[in-house]
Each structure stands twice: as structure tokens, then as C-alpha cells.
Design an enzyme around this catalytic site. Structure first.
Site, PDB file in Angstrom:
ATOM      1  N   GLU A 432       0.537  -1.102   0.002  1.00  0.00           N
ATOM      2  CA  GLU A 432      -0.159  -0.464   0.193  1.00  0.00           C
ATOM      3  C   GLU A 432       0.599   1.454   0.413  1.00  0.00           C
ATOM      4  OE1 GLU A 432      -2.528  -0.357  -0.307  1.00  0.00           O
ATOM      5  OE2 GLU A 432      -2.828  -2.926   0.186  1.00  0.00           O
ATOM      6  N   GLY A 433       1.962   1.527  -0.748  1.00  0.00           N
ATOM      7  CA  GLY A 433       2.906   2.426  -0.660  1.00  0.00           C
ATOM      8  C   GLY A 433       3.929   2.313   0.488  1.00  0.00           C
TER       9      GLY A 433
END
Length: 589
Positions: A432-433
Site C-alpha cells: 500500500e505504498g
């Protein structure tokens, strides 16, 4: 070892940091209050401890596998999921129109901590479903919402997000999956990687959200659209019928979260349905991404809590060393073990307070009728999300590692279970980054883009807490000094970034992680001190559990003395700039 939900601290944060009752009153949720929230947490705690936590080691030792019918989940997971769904846990924060209970997001966050602590691999499945529902409810048309959300809210169907491709990674501009219009739907073709719970046999259908390009789409991120692609197409009764052109090609073999299948997904002329408008898929997906990023930050808290509980129990039971009378000494009495446990305990309390605070801002932005207030709360959500995702997950690496260290050599032995938490946590700073992506977002979009206005408002709010500290007789002056010092560093860091970023093209990228971590430590200190002030007021009036409240004061003191000084190191590294980072010739690496 068993898992127990830390309900007392969760309730304290909801009551005294978040202001749960006032939030519900302002939102017009007249039947929702803290008593209800505590009852919900109590039931979730039972489900987590009795049903989901016992499967944690099972999933680690017996990972999901790819069979002839697709992915076969770990033993016991399906039975636990069916019980979980039947109990209504997926519908907690879903709107009533789609069969949900319409409870505040922050209560959903507090409950999600339980699932993630109990079994991180299992907890990813409902987490992805919640994120998918969030995106569909915000952006899909009424027909798609009515078709998919009710079944997802009950847990009858699960959801996924399909972003990443092998040549793209975090660079979504490079997405190659194609979507060709065909009547009232589209034909989706392409391959996605790292798809969490992309396939399983726990539910009769899986709702995939997929990023793809239309034939005439512009290049780059502006040409990405979002599609719903179900595993099974629906018949005339809205039930799963014909198999769609989507399947799992292979499963990744991972360091941790073995019970969570990470799939390579192939879409072969699969039928999909456009969500919202064409070429607006990226902002639509970020509705889910922001939800997911806060949720992954929460996972960092949750796995750290699980590791702490195990380390704490071991430290109380493990005897090492002897007293003069010949009796053995539990290692929790050794100062260095105390140091490690206090780092874990105080940091976890800070992490929980920050996760709940950021989640409550989503509620305030959603429920307020005042346009100005809505904008302020939405901006605070945007500001805190990269800190929650970045700082909490980075701290989880340290805290789960300390959990092993408390065990000593036995922590390195898989049979004790301490190592699993460390392995499971390692993905959290990546998916998610990555932390680097969160930090660039924080320093760029959330600070430089508005000339630090949102960050200044946060610092001013922190200063109000510092004023409270100055105005009362606090049990220990080191708390006041430690927090004031770190707050000054936050002010200086903001000013330094605003005044130096334009002079050096590499400055933001070089300073960003230290900038984010500084504000992570500072936000944690702010909320611990805020809680300690409330705890002191309660002790002065004889309210509440005195032992618990005294512990809150001690956690705040330890954090201010031992954790907040790290802000100084972050500031010094930030101010050093990019020179030494970028100076080394590539051939010398």
C-alpha cells in the site's frame, strides 16, 4: 500464546482522546455511544481470542495453496470466516441502505485492531473487502452499488484491489491491462501481481476492483479507469453463475503472512463494469488506498501489540539469575528487559491513540454539515494518513524485533512463535505504498503544496496541549520539557523544509523519511501527553482505575524521556540535506 484484547486502553482512547460520545452526538448517531462501543469491542475480543487467534500459527505452518479448483485457504480459515460473516462484523461501518450498521469508522478501526492482532494473515481478507466497499460506495453507480454492496456487507462475497503489474510496481502510469467496451460492459485483459486474497474458496464470489486502460485512453495516470470484475458472473437472480475470465496463475512464497494468499491474477477477456467515469480510476482507487493505508498502519499497531503481549508474558515467567537467598529472578525485573518492554508498551499506546485519532477525522469529515469544518477535517485526514501508514509500520519493525530480543535465543526459535510476528510485520512498510512513498506524499502533497498550512494547524493544536502542561502541576517536569522540546523541533522542521526545498532538487526526497518519522514521534507524544493530562485529572478526582491511570502517566513520562529525543536525530539528519546522499558515484555502490 493466547491473545487478549487490550480493551481498557482502547476504551480510554475512544473516551478521552477521540471523544467518542461527542463525535456520535455531532454526527446525529443518537443510539450510538461509548457503552455500545465497549460492548461491541467485548464481543469482537471474544471472537478474536477464541476463533481467529488460534488459527494464527495454523496459517503460518499450513499456507494457502493452489489446487485444481483455485486457491485453497489454510485449514480452519473458511469455518472461522463463515462464523465471522454470520456475526455481522463486515457490515459494522457500512451504510444502512446496503444492509450495514452505520457505526462510526473509528469504532470499525478499534474492532479491526482485534482481527489484525489475532491473525494478521486472516485479517487481511475482511480488510480488503472493507476497502473495496469504500470505493464502490463512493464512486460506482446505483446499479453496481445495489448489485454488489449488500452481499459484500454481509460477508457473503469478498473484495480485492488489483493495481500492481510486474512492469509497473508503484508506478501506476505504467499499467498495461486493457479494457475494451462491449455493449453495457467491458472486456478486461491483463495480469496483476501481489493481489492479497485474490482467490479462495471461503465465499461463492469474489469482487475484484481492477485498474485498466480503455483503447483511447490518454497516456499516464490520467488514462486509468476502474472496473468491477467478479469471479463469477451473476445470473438473472443476482447469484453467482458462469465463471468469469479471471483466475489465479500462481501464489507467491513469502517471508510472512503465509495464511494470506498473495496471487498472480490473470484477466483473460473477463467481463467488467466501469466504476464511475472513464479515465478517473486512480482517484477512485485512492478512496480505497487511503482507507487501506490507515488500515495497514493499524496492522503495525496490531502486530506490535501481539508481540508485546507474548514478550510480556514470557518476561514474567522466564527465570534467570538468582537472589542472595537463592531464589530465581523473573527477567521482567532486569532493567534492560524493562527498557524493552517500556519501549513496546509506550509506543503501542502512542500508536493506538494516533490510529484512532486519524480514523475519527474520517468520521468528522463525513458527518459534519459545515462546509468549512468538512474541509478542515478532510485536510487533517490527508495529513495524518501517511504518518499513520509510515510511522506505525516502521515502529512495528522495531517493536516486533524487540519482542524476539526479550526472549533471547528462544525468540529466534520458530517454536516459540515470537519470530512469526516479526516476519509477518515485515511487509507492512512495503505494501500500500512504501515508507518512502508515504514520506514523499507527506513532505510534498501534504506540506509543500499548501506551504505547510495544514501542518501549522496541527502544531498549533499540539501547542495548546503544551499550554495545559505549563498551567498545571504535573507529576514530573520531564514530561513537559520533553514534549516542549520535541514540539519545537517539529516547528523548526516545518520551517526548514519550507525554506530549503526550492533550493535543492533532491532535498525533499532526501529529507522526507526523517521528516515523516519526526512527526510520527511527535504525534505519538502529543496524544500520550493529552491522555496523561486526562489521567491526572481523573486521579485528582478519584475517578477510574487508579493503577491503570498511574500507568498512563508512567507511559507518557517514559515516552517523553526515551522516545521523543529521537526527534532530534531526525531533525539533524533532515537539516543535513542531500549532499552526502547524492554525492557517491554510482559505480562505488
Amino acid at each position: 500464546m493466547s491473545y487478549v484484547h487490550p480493551y481498557q486502553d482502547a476504551e480510554f482512547v475512544l473516551r478521552h482522546i477521540v471523544g467518542f460520545d461527542a463525535l456520535c452526538a455531532d454526527a446525529g448517531l443518537n443510539e450510538v455511544n461509548l457503552d455500545l462501543a465497549v460492548a461491541v469491542l467485548d464481543e469482537a475480543g471474544k471472537m478474536g481470542a477464541e476463533v481467529i487467534a488460534p488459527l494464527n500459527r495454523v496459517g503460518d505452518h499450513h499456507p494457502a495453496k493452489l489446487g485444481t479448483q483455485g486457491v485453497e485457504q489454510s485449514p480452519g480459515f473458511k469455518e472461522a470466516y463463515l462464523q465471522f460473516a454470520e456475526s455481522g462484523w463486515l457490515s459494522l461501518t457500512v451504510r444502512e441502505a446496503f444492509g450495514g450498521q452505520n457505526l462510526p469508522n473509528v469504532l470499525g478501526t478499534a474492532v479491526n485492531e482485534i482481527w489484525q492482532s489475532a491473525n494478521l494473515a486472516y485479517g487481511l481478507c475482511p480488510l480488503l473487502s472493507q476497502g473495496a466497499m469504500e470505493s464502490i460506495s463512493h464512486h460506482a453507480n446505483e446499479t453496481l452499488q445495489n448489485t454488489y454492496l449488500p452481499k459484500m456487507a454481509t460477508g457473503e462475497w469478498t473484495g480485492t484491489m488489483n493495481l500492481t503489474e510486474s512492469d509497473a510496481g508503484s508506478d501506476l502510469a505504467a499499467v498495461k491491462t486493457k479494457a475494451v467496451p462491449e455493449g453495457d460492459h467491458y472486456r478486461i485483459s491483463g495480469q496483476k501481481i501481489f493481489i492479497t486474497w485474490g482467490d479462495h474458496q471461503m465465499t461463492p464470489n469474489i469482487v475484484h476492483l481492477v485498474l485498466a486502460r480503455l483503447p483511447d485512453a490518454p497516456a499516464g495516470v490520467k488514462g486509468i479507469s476502474l472496473f468491477i470484475v467478479p469471479k463469477f458472473l451473476l445470473d438473472d437472480n443476482g447469484e453467482p453463475g458462469e465463471r468469469n475470465g479471471v483466475q489465479c496463475l500462481s501464489l507467491e512464497h513469502k517471508l510472512g503472512i503465509h495464511g494470506s494468499p498473495t496471487c498472480v491474477m490473470e484477466f483473460d477477456n473477463a467481463i467488467g463494469y466501469l466504476v464511475g467515469e472513464a479515465n478517473k480510476g486512480l482517484p477512485y482507487m485512492f478512496t480505497m488506498m487511503n482507507h487501506a493505508r490507515q488500515s495497514v498502519g493499524l496492522q503495525g499497531l496490531a502486530i506490535a501489540e501481539r508481540a508485546y503481549q507474548q514478550a510480556r508474558q514470557y518476561a514474567k515467567e522466564r527465570l534467570q539469575g538468582t537472589r542472595r537467598d537463592g531464589s530465581r529472578i523473573p527477567i521482567i525485573q532486569h532493567p534492560d528487559v524493562r527498557r524493552m518492554l517500556m519501549i513496546m508498551k509506550s509506543s503501542i499506546e502512542a500508536m493506538r491513540a494516533l490510529a484512532f485519532t486519524a480514523s475519527a477525522e474520517i468520521d468528522r469529515a463525513r458527518y459534519t454539515q459545515d462546509v468549512t469544518q468538512q474541509a478542515l477535517h478532510a485536510a487533517r485526514v490527508e495529513l495524518l494518513t501517511p504518518i499513520v501508514k509510515g510511522w506505525l509500520t516502521e515502529m512495528s519493525q522495531e517493536l516486533t524485533s524487540l519482542g524476539i530480543q526479550v526472549y533471547g535465543g528462544m525468540g529466534y526459535i520458530e517454536e516459540t512463535g515470537a519470530a512469526q510476528h516479526y516476519r509477518d510485520a515485515r511487509i507492512l512498510t512495503i505494501y500500500e505504498g512504501t515508507t518512502g512513498i508515504q514520506a514523499l506524499d507527506f513532505i510534498g502533497r501534504k506540506t509543500l503544496s499548501d506551504q505547510g498550512a495544514g501542518l501549522l494547524a496541527l502544531l498549533q493544536e499540539m501547542d495548546q496541549v503544551a499550554d495545559e502542561l505549563r498551567d498545571i502541576t504535573y507529576p514530573d517536569s520531564t514530561v513537559c520539557k520533553g514534549f516542549e522540546s520535541a514540539l519545537g523541533m517539529g516547528v523548526e522542521a516545518r520551517e526548514w523544509v519550507l525554506s530549503h526545498a526550492a533550493d535543492d532538487a533532491h532535498f525533499a526526497g532526501s529529507a522526507s523519511v526523517n521528516f515523516l518519522m519526526l512527526f510520527g514521534y511527535l504525534c505519538g507524544g502529543w496524544l500520550l501527553v493529552k491522555g496523561a493530562l486526562q489521567a491526572k485529572a481523573m486521579l485528582d478526582t478519584g475517578e477510574g482505575d487508579a493503577a491503570f491511570l498511574q500507568a498512563k502517566l508512567l507511559s507518557a513520562r517514559f515516552y517523553c524521556e526515551h522516545i521523543l529525543p529521537r526527534a532530534g536525530a531526525c531533525l539533524a539528519a533532515l537539516k543535513a540535506g542531500s549532499t552526502s546522499i547524492m554525492a557517491m558515484p554510482e559505480d562505488q555502490f
